[in-house]
Design a protein around this motif. Structure first.
Motif, PDB file in Angstrom:
ATOM      1  N   UNK A  23      26.092  10.581  46.044  1.00  0.00           N
ATOM      2  CA  UNK A  23      27.485  10.646  45.581  1.00  0.00           C
ATOM      3  C   UNK A  23      27.715   9.484  44.620  1.00  0.00           C
ATOM      4  N   UNK A  24      28.927   9.399  44.031  1.00  0.00           N
ATOM      5  CA  UNK A  24      29.211   8.440  42.959  1.00  0.00           C
ATOM      6  C   UNK A  24      28.641   7.053  43.170  1.00  0.00           C
ATOM      7  N   UNK A  25      28.994   6.430  44.319  1.00  0.00           N
ATOM      8  CA  UNK A  25      28.600   5.034  44.561  1.00  0.00           C
ATOM      9  C   UNK A  25      27.081   4.914  44.701  1.00  0.00           C
ATOM     10  N   UNK A  28      25.338   5.346  41.413  1.00  0.00           N
ATOM     11  CA  UNK A  28      25.544   4.171  40.566  1.00  0.00           C
ATOM     12  C   UNK A  28      24.590   3.037  40.973  1.00  0.00           C
ATOM     13  N   UNK A  29      24.478   2.806  42.292  1.00  0.00           N
ATOM     14  CA  UNK A  29      23.579   1.737  42.769  1.00  0.00           C
ATOM     15  C   UNK A  29      22.138   2.029  42.391  1.00  0.00           C
ATOM     16  N   UNK A  38      24.215  -3.285  34.483  1.00  0.00           N
ATOM     17  CA  UNK A  38      25.457  -2.771  35.069  1.00  0.00           C
ATOM     18  C   UNK A  38      25.731  -1.345  34.598  1.00  0.00           C
ATOM     19  N   UNK A  39      26.176  -0.515  35.499  1.00  0.00           N
ATOM     20  CA  UNK A  39      26.541   0.865  35.128  1.00  0.00           C
ATOM     21  C   UNK A  39      27.950   1.111  35.655  1.00  0.00           C
ATOM     22  N   UNK A  40      28.813   1.687  34.826  1.00  0.00           N
ATOM     23  CA  UNK A  40      30.187   1.931  35.297  1.00  0.00           C
ATOM     24  C   UNK A  40      30.269   3.283  35.994  1.00  0.00           C
ATOM     25  N   UNK A  41      31.175   3.328  36.960  1.00  0.00           N
ATOM     26  CA  UNK A  41      31.363   4.557  37.727  1.00  0.00           C
ATOM     27  C   UNK A  41      31.899   5.682  36.821  1.00  0.00           C
ATOM     28  N   UNK A  42      32.711   5.300  35.835  1.00  0.00           N
ATOM     29  CA  UNK A  42      33.268   6.282  34.897  1.00  0.00           C
ATOM     30  C   UNK A  42      32.168   6.970  34.109  1.00  0.00           C
ATOM     31  N   UNK A  43      31.170   6.180  33.684  1.00  0.00           N
ATOM     32  CA  UNK A  43      30.047   6.760  32.920  1.00  0.00           C
ATOM     33  C   UNK A  43      29.276   7.725  33.811  1.00  0.00           C
ATOM     34  N   UNK A  45      30.424   9.451  36.391  1.00  0.00           N
ATOM     35  CA  UNK A  45      31.208  10.667  36.651  1.00  0.00           C
ATOM     36  C   UNK A  45      31.284  11.586  35.434  1.00  0.00           C
ATOM     37  N   UNK A  46      31.474  11.013  34.233  1.00  0.00           N
ATOM     38  CA  UNK A  46      31.554  11.896  33.053  1.00  0.00           C
ATOM     39  C   UNK A  46      30.188  12.548  32.796  1.00  0.00           C
ATOM     40  N   UNK A  49      29.638  15.331  35.235  1.00  0.00           N
ATOM     41  CA  UNK A  49      30.437  16.487  34.812  1.00  0.00           C
ATOM     42  C   UNK A  49      29.704  17.300  33.754  1.00  0.00           C
ATOM     43  N   UNK A  50      29.112  16.603  32.798  1.00  0.00           N
ATOM     44  CA  UNK A  50      28.352  17.291  31.730  1.00  0.00           C
ATOM     45  C   UNK A  50      27.140  18.009  32.321  1.00  0.00           C
TER      46      UNK A  50
ATOM     47  N   UNK B   8      39.727  13.611  34.427  1.00  0.00           N
ATOM     48  CA  UNK B   8      38.742  14.304  35.268  1.00  0.00           C
ATOM     49  C   UNK B   8      39.420  15.461  35.988  1.00  0.00           C
ATOM     50  N   UNK B  12      37.094  16.066  41.163  1.00  0.00           N
ATOM     51  CA  UNK B  12      36.267  14.922  40.773  1.00  0.00           C
ATOM     52  C   UNK B  12      37.116  13.646  40.672  1.00  0.00           C
ATOM     53  N   UNK B  16      36.374  10.252  42.601  1.00  0.00           N
ATOM     54  CA  UNK B  16      36.269   8.998  41.833  1.00  0.00           C
ATOM     55  C   UNK B  16      37.186   7.935  42.452  1.00  0.00           C
ATOM     56  N   UNK B  19      35.695   6.708  45.673  1.00  0.00           N
ATOM     57  CA  UNK B  19      34.558   5.806  45.402  1.00  0.00           C
ATOM     58  C   UNK B  19      35.059   4.431  44.982  1.00  0.00           C
ATOM     59  N   UNK B  43      36.740  -0.854  35.248  1.00  0.00           N
ATOM     60  CA  UNK B  43      36.124   0.452  35.535  1.00  0.00           C
ATOM     61  C   UNK B  43      36.975   1.596  35.001  1.00  0.00           C
ATOM     62  N   UNK B  46      36.688   1.730  31.278  1.00  0.00           N
ATOM     63  CA  UNK B  46      35.397   2.317  30.863  1.00  0.00           C
ATOM     64  C   UNK B  46      35.386   3.829  31.062  1.00  0.00           C
ATOM     65  N   UNK B  47      36.076   4.291  32.102  1.00  0.00           N
ATOM     66  CA  UNK B  47      36.169   5.749  32.307  1.00  0.00           C
ATOM     67  C   UNK B  47      36.895   6.392  31.125  1.00  0.00           C
ATOM     68  N   UNK B  50      34.518   6.445  28.157  1.00  0.00           N
ATOM     69  CA  UNK B  50      33.418   7.408  28.316  1.00  0.00           C
ATOM     70  C   UNK B  50      33.909   8.852  28.247  1.00  0.00           C
ATOM     71  N   UNK B 103      36.835  18.887  30.092  1.00  0.00           N
ATOM     72  CA  UNK B 103      37.083  19.133  31.511  1.00  0.00           C
ATOM     73  C   UNK B 103      38.554  19.279  31.896  1.00  0.00           C
TER      74      UNK B 103
END
Lengths: 106, 310
Positions: A23-25, A28-29, A38-43, A45-46, A49-50, B8, B12, B16, B19, B43, B46-47, B50, B103
């Motif tokens: 799942x998301x977290x 990401x880890x 570092x990776x953002x959670x938004x990146x 999730x988007x 989605x793709x 989103x 989702x 999010x 999370x 965060x 950044x969402x 992105x 989306x």
């Protein structure tokens, strides 16, 4: 099949490596471990989605928990098309790697 | 967290937010609540980046290209090119949204609006620099013209996003969007003195609505009639209002007003709605609700019982 971007490939690989309960977290880890940055959670999730739109991953909801404010987790699993896309990407990388002149040789 | 819900899809966005809360609690215990709050804001920012940048880049480049092409038409004394570019952009965006749907409704709307406004600004700036007559317009004149274009852009983008695929609770979003876009097209064609073209636009919009109702298996005839009547009335009413506000000295408004006064317009609306409601009658077998193919009829020429007997 549409070509995968670098980050898309990394996310797909992270989901494959986690296997169950991605799942998301956790994705990401895993990505931060794999990419050493570092990776953002938004990146995440988007990109997920793709990948879902391309039919490479599927998602299903878990149970809501109080730690998450009563919100459910969204788990992701790689479809067979996703595994094929990863294989194809690996083969292309190997092919390009074989064409690259080795370091230290003339 | 409203911005998350704009960018989103609902399920989702919920995941999010969950999370984020999980990570926020973990971080707050490690680095303190202040730094955790900063992390949270970063965060979300950044969402936003992105989720939007791909669509915004696409919209700006698409708008710039169409604007330049339209300007080229205008420079060649083909003024129709500048008018045609708007429906072309709307149709192209709808095709794009069908092929690769953003989306959420907000993303579709933002993409459409950015395309529309980029194209408008390119055309406007080009004409402003190339046409000596426009050079005499003062700052206020430019401001209200651009605000007008922004208002039209907002309505057109909202309709384009509404009519494009996406999760929607209302099955009437397509007819509603068609009626608003149809009204815009009718007004533009009337202003360009294309009376017959305006009739063709009305017929096209009604045909598209009828086709949509047929595809949706809209069963009761009365419902189809009401939807078509609504589309017709919205188009006629808005066109009349806009003509009254901005062009009451034109022949188009006088003709329209005469139709209203002698009641012919109501008859026309009722008659065409009736005709198209009949046209949209579902003639084929209803679709299976389970998604399975309907059972095949037994095509065996020899029934099983008689075959066993023989």
């Amino acid at each position: 099949m549409r070509a995968l971007g670098d980050f898309e490939r990394a996310v797909l690989l992270a989901v494959v490596r986690i296997e169950d309960g991605a799942y998301g977290v956790s994705i990401r880890r895993e990505l931060e471990r794999m990419l050493q940055r570092d990776v953002s959670l938004g990146a995440v999730y988007t990109t997920l989605g793709r990948l879902q739109e391309k039919g490479l991953v599927i998602s299903y909801s878990g149970d809501p928990t109080p730690q998450r404010g009563g919100r459910a987790k969204k788990f992701f699993k790689v479809e067979s098309a996703g595994r094929k896309a990863l294989d194809q990407a690996r083969r292309s990388a190997e092919l390009l790697g074989a064409l690259h002149p080795a370091r230290g040789t003339k | 967290m409203t911005i998350v819900r704009l960018l989103l899809p609902r399920d989702r966005a919920d995941a999010f937010e969950g999370d984020m809360q999980e990570e926020l609690a973990r971080l707050a215990s490690r680095v303190g609540p202040r730094r955790a709050t900063l992390w949270h804001a970063r965060e979300v920012a950044l969402l936003v980046v992105h989720a939007m940048w791909r669509w915004l880049m696409l919209a700006v480049s698409f708008g710039a290209i169409t604007g330049t092409v339209a300007l080229g038409f205008w420079a060649l004394d083909l003024e129709i090119g500048t008018y045609l570019s708007f429906p072309v952009v709307i149709l192209a965006l709808m095709a794009l949204f069908r092929a690769r749907p953003p989306q959420t409704y907000f993303l579709r709307f933002l993409t459409a609006l950015t395309t529309f406004m980029t194209m408008t600004v390119v055309i406007y700036a080009g004409i402003r620099n190339l046409d000596s007559r426009v050079a005499t317009i003062d700052l206020w004149g430019h401001t209200w013209r651009l605000c007008m274009m922004l208002a039209i852009g907002l309505v057109a983008s909202a309709c384009t996003a509404l009519m494009s695929p996406g999760k929607s609770s209302s099955p009437y979003r397509v007819p509603f969007g068609l009626s608003i876009l149809g009204f815009g097209a009718i007004y533009v064609t009337l202003m360009a003195r294309g009376g017959w073209l305006a009739l063709a636009v009305i017929a096209t919009v009604l045909l598209a609505t009828a086709n949509f109702l047929r595809k949706q298996d809209t069963q009761p005839f009365a419902r189809r009639f009401v939807v078509l009547f609504g589309v017709n009335a919205v188009m006629a009413g808005l066109t009349c209002a806009l003509l009254f506000l901005f062009a009451h000295d034109r022949f188009a408004y006088r003709a329209w007003a005469a139709l209203f006064q002698n009641g012919l317009l109501y008859v026309e609306i009722a008659a065409t709605s009736l005709a198209f409601a009949l046209l949209s009658r579902v003639s084929r077998a209803p679709r299976s609700t389970t998604g399975r193919a309907p059972d095949k009829p037994d095509l065996d020429p020899i029934p099983a019982e008689s075959a066993r007997r023989s």
